[in-house]
Design an enzyme around this catalytic site. Structure first.
Site, PDB file in Angstrom:
ATOM      1  N   LYS A  44       0.835  -1.215   0.000  1.00  0.00           N
ATOM      2  CA  LYS A  44       0.000   0.000   0.000  1.00  0.00           C
ATOM      3  C   LYS A  44       0.862   1.255   0.000  1.00  0.00           C
ATOM      4  CE  LYS A  44      -1.775   1.554   4.046  1.00  0.00           C
ATOM      5  NZ  LYS A  44      -1.471   2.961   4.417  1.00  0.00           N
ATOM      6  N   ASN A  45       1.820   1.300   0.930  1.00  0.00           N
ATOM      7  CA  ASN A  45       2.565   2.546   1.095  1.00  0.00           C
ATOM      8  C   ASN A  45       3.608   2.772   0.002  1.00  0.00           C
ATOM      9  OD1 ASN A  45       0.983   3.182   3.226  1.00  0.00           O
ATOM     10  ND2 ASN A  45       2.475   2.640   4.808  1.00  0.00           N
ATOM     11  N   ILE A 103       6.878   7.043  17.292  1.00  0.00           N
ATOM     12  CA  ILE A 103       6.632   7.784  16.037  1.00  0.00           C
ATOM     13  C   ILE A 103       5.373   8.647  16.138  1.00  0.00           C
ATOM     14  CG2 ILE A 103       6.343   7.601  13.512  1.00  0.00           C
ATOM     15  CD1 ILE A 103       8.994   6.380  14.358  1.00  0.00           C
ATOM     16  N   ARG A 139      -4.978  10.869   4.252  1.00  0.00           N
ATOM     17  CA  ARG A 139      -4.023  11.973   4.346  1.00  0.00           C
ATOM     18  C   ARG A 139      -2.835  11.784   3.408  1.00  0.00           C
ATOM     19  NH1 ARG A 139      -0.218  12.640   6.997  1.00  0.00           N
ATOM     20  NH2 ARG A 139      -0.718  14.606   8.005  1.00  0.00           N
ATOM     21  N   ARG A 195      -9.253  -0.216   4.236  1.00  0.00           N
ATOM     22  CA  ARG A 195      -8.447   0.878   3.655  1.00  0.00           C
ATOM     23  C   ARG A 195      -7.034   0.406   3.354  1.00  0.00           C
ATOM     24  NH1 ARG A 195      -7.892   6.217   6.914  1.00  0.00           N
ATOM     25  NH2 ARG A 195      -6.273   6.263   5.337  1.00  0.00           N
ATOM     26  N   ARG A 217       0.072  14.776  13.013  1.00  0.00           N
ATOM     27  CA  ARG A 217       0.614  14.546  11.684  1.00  0.00           C
ATOM     28  C   ARG A 217       0.700  15.803  10.803  1.00  0.00           C
ATOM     29  NH1 ARG A 217      -1.714   8.908   9.553  1.00  0.00           N
ATOM     30  NH2 ARG A 217       0.300   8.867   8.506  1.00  0.00           N
ATOM     31  N   PRO A 218       1.492  16.782  11.226  1.00  0.00           N
ATOM     32  CA  PRO A 218       1.664  17.986  10.401  1.00  0.00           C
ATOM     33  C   PRO A 218       2.445  17.695   9.117  1.00  0.00           C
ATOM     34  CG  PRO A 218       3.149  18.043  12.297  1.00  0.00           C
ATOM     35  CD  PRO A 218       2.300  16.815  12.457  1.00  0.00           C
ATOM     36  N   ILE A 219       2.449  18.648   8.170  1.00  0.00           N
ATOM     37  CA  ILE A 219       3.221  18.472   6.923  1.00  0.00           C
ATOM     38  C   ILE A 219       4.236  19.602   6.764  1.00  0.00           C
ATOM     39  CG2 ILE A 219       1.503  17.086   5.684  1.00  0.00           C
ATOM     40  CD1 ILE A 219       0.836  19.769   4.124  1.00  0.00           C
ATOM     41  N   ASP A 220       4.649  20.179   7.894  1.00  0.00           N
ATOM     42  CA  ASP A 220       5.584  21.303   7.827  1.00  0.00           C
ATOM     43  C   ASP A 220       6.874  20.964   7.081  1.00  0.00           C
ATOM     44  OD1 ASP A 220       5.682  19.687  10.336  1.00  0.00           O
ATOM     45  OD2 ASP A 220       7.567  20.752  10.609  1.00  0.00           O
ATOM     46  N   GLN A 221       7.338  19.727   7.195  1.00  0.00           N
ATOM     47  CA  GLN A 221       8.604  19.360   6.529  1.00  0.00           C
ATOM     48  C   GLN A 221       8.448  19.330   5.010  1.00  0.00           C
ATOM     49  OE1 GLN A 221      11.533  18.892   8.479  1.00  0.00           O
ATOM     50  NE2 GLN A 221      10.060  19.762   9.921  1.00  0.00           N
ATOM     51  N   ASP A 258       3.889   0.573  12.226  1.00  0.00           N
ATOM     52  CA  ASP A 258       2.715  -0.070  11.611  1.00  0.00           C
ATOM     53  C   ASP A 258       2.545  -1.534  12.045  1.00  0.00           C
ATOM     54  OD1 ASP A 258       2.218   2.292  10.330  1.00  0.00           O
ATOM     55  OD2 ASP A 258       3.088   1.692   8.414  1.00  0.00           O
ATOM     56  N   CYS A 302      -5.259  12.876  12.497  1.00  0.00           N
ATOM     57  CA  CYS A 302      -6.083  11.672  12.321  1.00  0.00           C
ATOM     58  C   CYS A 302      -6.064  10.919  13.632  1.00  0.00           C
ATOM     59  CB  CYS A 302      -5.586  10.832  11.158  1.00  0.00           C
ATOM     60  SG  CYS A 302      -4.070   9.965  11.517  1.00  0.00           S
TER      61      CYS A 302
HETATM   62  N1  EPU Z   1       5.988  14.736  10.966  1.00  0.00           N
HETATM   63  C1  EPU Z   1       6.050  16.088  11.252  1.00  0.00           C
HETATM   64  N2  EPU Z   1       6.096  16.972  10.210  1.00  0.00           N
HETATM   65  C2  EPU Z   1       6.062  16.559   8.902  1.00  0.00           C
HETATM   66  C3  EPU Z   1       5.989  15.178   8.620  1.00  0.00           C
HETATM   67  C4  EPU Z   1       5.956  14.285   9.679  1.00  0.00           C
HETATM   68  O1  EPU Z   1       6.075  16.487  12.419  1.00  0.00           O
HETATM   69  O2  EPU Z   1       6.087  17.411   8.016  1.00  0.00           O
HETATM   70  C5  EPU Z   1       5.960  13.751  12.082  1.00  0.00           C
HETATM   71  C6  EPU Z   1       4.646  12.976  12.143  1.00  0.00           C
HETATM   72  O3  EPU Z   1       3.644  13.676  12.836  1.00  0.00           O
HETATM   73  C7  EPU Z   1       5.081  11.700  12.843  1.00  0.00           C
HETATM   74  C8  EPU Z   1       6.504  11.480  12.310  1.00  0.00           C
HETATM   75  O4  EPU Z   1       6.935  12.751  11.834  1.00  0.00           O
HETATM   76  O5  EPU Z   1       5.116  11.903  14.221  1.00  0.00           O
HETATM   77  C9  EPU Z   1       6.645  10.470  11.198  1.00  0.00           C
HETATM   78  O6  EPU Z   1       5.632  10.683  10.229  1.00  0.00           O
HETATM   79  P1  EPU Z   1       5.794  10.349   8.685  1.00  0.00           P
HETATM   80  O7  EPU Z   1       5.735  11.615   7.915  1.00  0.00           O
HETATM   81  O8  EPU Z   1       6.976   9.463   8.476  1.00  0.00           O
HETATM   82  O9  EPU Z   1       4.461   9.540   8.401  1.00  0.00           O
HETATM   83  P2  EPU Z   1       3.692   9.523   7.039  1.00  0.00           P
HETATM   84  O10 EPU Z   1       4.639   9.706   5.929  1.00  0.00           O
HETATM   85  O11 EPU Z   1       2.517  10.416   7.127  1.00  0.00           O
HETATM   86  C10 EPU Z   1       3.957   6.969   6.531  1.00  0.00           C
HETATM   87  C11 EPU Z   1       3.032   5.813   6.297  1.00  0.00           C
HETATM   88  C12 EPU Z   1       2.391   5.437   7.632  1.00  0.00           C
HETATM   89  C13 EPU Z   1       3.500   5.052   8.607  1.00  0.00           C
HETATM   90  C14 EPU Z   1       4.483   6.221   8.762  1.00  0.00           C
HETATM   91  C15 EPU Z   1       5.670   5.906   9.635  1.00  0.00           C
HETATM   92  C16 EPU Z   1       2.343   6.143   4.036  1.00  0.00           C
HETATM   93  C17 EPU Z   1       1.267   6.477   3.069  1.00  0.00           C
HETATM   94  N3  EPU Z   1       2.027   6.184   5.328  1.00  0.00           N
HETATM   95  O12 EPU Z   1       3.152   8.035   7.027  1.00  0.00           O
HETATM   96  O13 EPU Z   1       1.565   4.307   7.387  1.00  0.00           O
HETATM   97  O14 EPU Z   1       2.965   4.744   9.866  1.00  0.00           O
HETATM   98  O15 EPU Z   1       4.981   6.614   7.461  1.00  0.00           O
HETATM   99  O16 EPU Z   1       6.358   4.812   9.155  1.00  0.00           O
HETATM  100  O17 EPU Z   1       3.442   5.819   3.626  1.00  0.00           O
HETATM  101  C18 EPU Z   1      -0.199   2.820   7.814  1.00  0.00           C
HETATM  102  O18 EPU Z   1       0.082   2.252   6.747  1.00  0.00           O
HETATM  103  O19 EPU Z   1      -1.001   2.338   8.650  1.00  0.00           O
HETATM  104  C19 EPU Z   1       0.419   4.106   8.113  1.00  0.00           C
HETATM  105  C20 EPU Z   1      -0.074   4.948   9.018  1.00  0.00           C
END
Ligand code: EPU
Length: 420
Positions: free
Chosen positions: A22-23, A327, A93, A397, A122-126, A305, A117
């Protein structure tokens, strides 16, 4: 609404094939937006989030066709829209991974802010910090992020924390940027490496994916590809745990052991026998399970996960296990439901202490997120009597017919209608 009803007690045995990841599939489908033409993907899993991504691409004007046996064709020659609307992003998301490709190829994007969620803020600031460093003008208004850039330029970006989709978004953006980009403290997840493999097939020049340092030399144009997606390591891990907790003997086919080392190490520490066999892993668990301590980490550490699923294993083990979630700040939503089934679990901040072995009894329980729902299904497999897992859309999902796969291994699992 559909539920899953499980009668516990069966020992799983036989063989099962893991579906595509999926990911990996989600960013790869989005990466089609970086070129104009017809991309063909194989081994795309049949699950809700993939359907949401297909709808999103369709909304953007791409022509998406799904065929039998997991093929998806995305024709991006008709893309004429750059907006990912709230209704789609709120259901998934990961829709945010269209931000990088749209900005890089179309010079602008408007994407609904994903918000939090069930598992955390789960911000996207990065993602935004990186796009800004590459020259995008960024505006946040009315719940949307809007980006504009005539052409992105290369930059050195140091992530404040390891982010999987953040790394993917910026890698896709940098592939079409003018000049050289370096991503430092990049995510090393196999799905990031797989995306880089696809982008390089499209003509990108990316080195170092799978390490903390990714180098990208931007190119002017990318071309359509054909690609078969890697197996889903989390589905594989979930099936391995299902076999171990039921004291089963199962061959999990089509999984990549190198993606599962941390999970297999913990299964072995718990006393399960795990051996590579015929392009997969066989798991056998005869003796009583031993407790395991787990701390979730970015890859190659133990995956967040798989945390919920291992909690069920810890419940069945003789002794005390300590599980720490590093995480996400709120990923213990399964705990109260597991407690209702009889588990002895104590939550202390981001750590839980599980005292086993506990006899679980079947109950009506509520799924709250994807991996939490998988853990409730696993708990149902070992509980006495009948467990009814509600709100199973969370499971659908992210898993490609998990119930059917478990049934083929001998579990008494069926779907039913009704309940909230
Ligand atoms: N974070 C920030 N700012 C950002 C991005 C992330 O603070 O701009 C924080 C997040 O809030 C979190 C940490 O950094 O605390 C790691 O988050 P990450 O961005 O790595 O998560 P993601 O990319 O949104 C993906 C997977 C998730 C998986 C995580 C961690 C996908 C589509 N989703 O999420 O998968 O848990 O990486 O490995 O690739 C799942 O499949 O059930 C799932 C949630």
């Amino acid at each position: 609404m559909q539920n899953i009803v499980i009668k516990g007690g069966a020992r799983l045995s036989g063989e099962v094939r893991v579906s595509g990841s999926k990911n990996a599939a989600l960013p790869i489908l989005a990466s089609s937006l970086l070129c104009s033409g017809r991309c063909l993907y194989r081994n795309v899993p049949a699950l809700g989030d993939v359907r949401t991504m297909q709808r999103l691409l369709d909304d953007l004007g791409a022509e998406v066709t799904t065929g039998s046996a997991g093929t998806t064709v995305v024709d991006t020659s008709t893309v004429d829209n750059v907006e990912a609307a709230y209704d789609l992003v709120k259901t998934m998301r990961a829709s945010v991974v269209v931000l990088g490709p749209l900005t890089a190829r179309h010079g602008r994007a408007r994407v609904s802010l994903p918000g939090g969620c069930a598992i955390g803020a789960r911000p996207i600031d990065q993602h935004l910090k990186g796009l800004a460093a590459m020259g995008a003008k960024i505006e946040l208004a009315h719940g949307y992020v809007t980006t504009r850039a005539r052409r992105l330029h290369g930059a050195t970006i140091v992530f404040d924390m390891v982010t999987v989709t953040g790394t993917e978004n910026l890698m896709m953006a940098a592939a079409l940027a003018d000049g050289h980009t370096t991503l430092e403290n990049a995510a090393r997840e196999p799905e990031v490496e797989e995306l880089a493999r696809v982008l390089n097939k499209m003509g990108a020049r990316i080195r170092g994916a799978g390490t903390h340092l990714i180098d990208i030399e931007g190119v002017d144009e990318l071309h359509p590809v054909e690609h078969a997606i890697i197996p889903d390591r989390i589905e594989a891990g979930t099936l391995l745990v299902a076999a171990a907790i039921t004291r089963g003997n199962v061959l999990v086919r089509d999984c990549l052991p190198e993606h599962l080392e941390a999970v297999v190490a913990k299964l072995r520490a718990a006393g399960a026998e795990v051996t590579p066999e015929d392009g997969g892993l066989r798991v056998r668990a005869k003796a009583a399970l031993k407790p395991v301590d787990i701390s979730t980490q970015p890859f190659p550490g133990f995956p967040t996960d798989m945390q919920a699923q291992f909690m069920v294993l810890a419940i069945r083990a003789s002794g005390q296990s300590v599980i720490t979630e590093t995480i996400f700040e709120n990923r213990f939503m399964h705990v109260p439901e597991l407690q209702r089934m009889g588990a002895d679990i104590q939550v202390e901040g981001r750590t839980v202490i599980v005292r086993g072995p506990c006899k679980l009894t079947g109950a009506q329980v509520m799924a709250t997120d994807l991996r939490a729902s998988a853990s409730l299904v696993l708990a149902g497999l070992v509980a006495e009597g009948k467990t009814e897992v509600r709100r199973i859309y969370h499971l659908d999902r992210g898993y490609d017919r998990l119930d059917k796969k478990l049934r083929a291994l001998g579990a008494d699992v069926r779907r039913s209608k009704g309940g909230l």
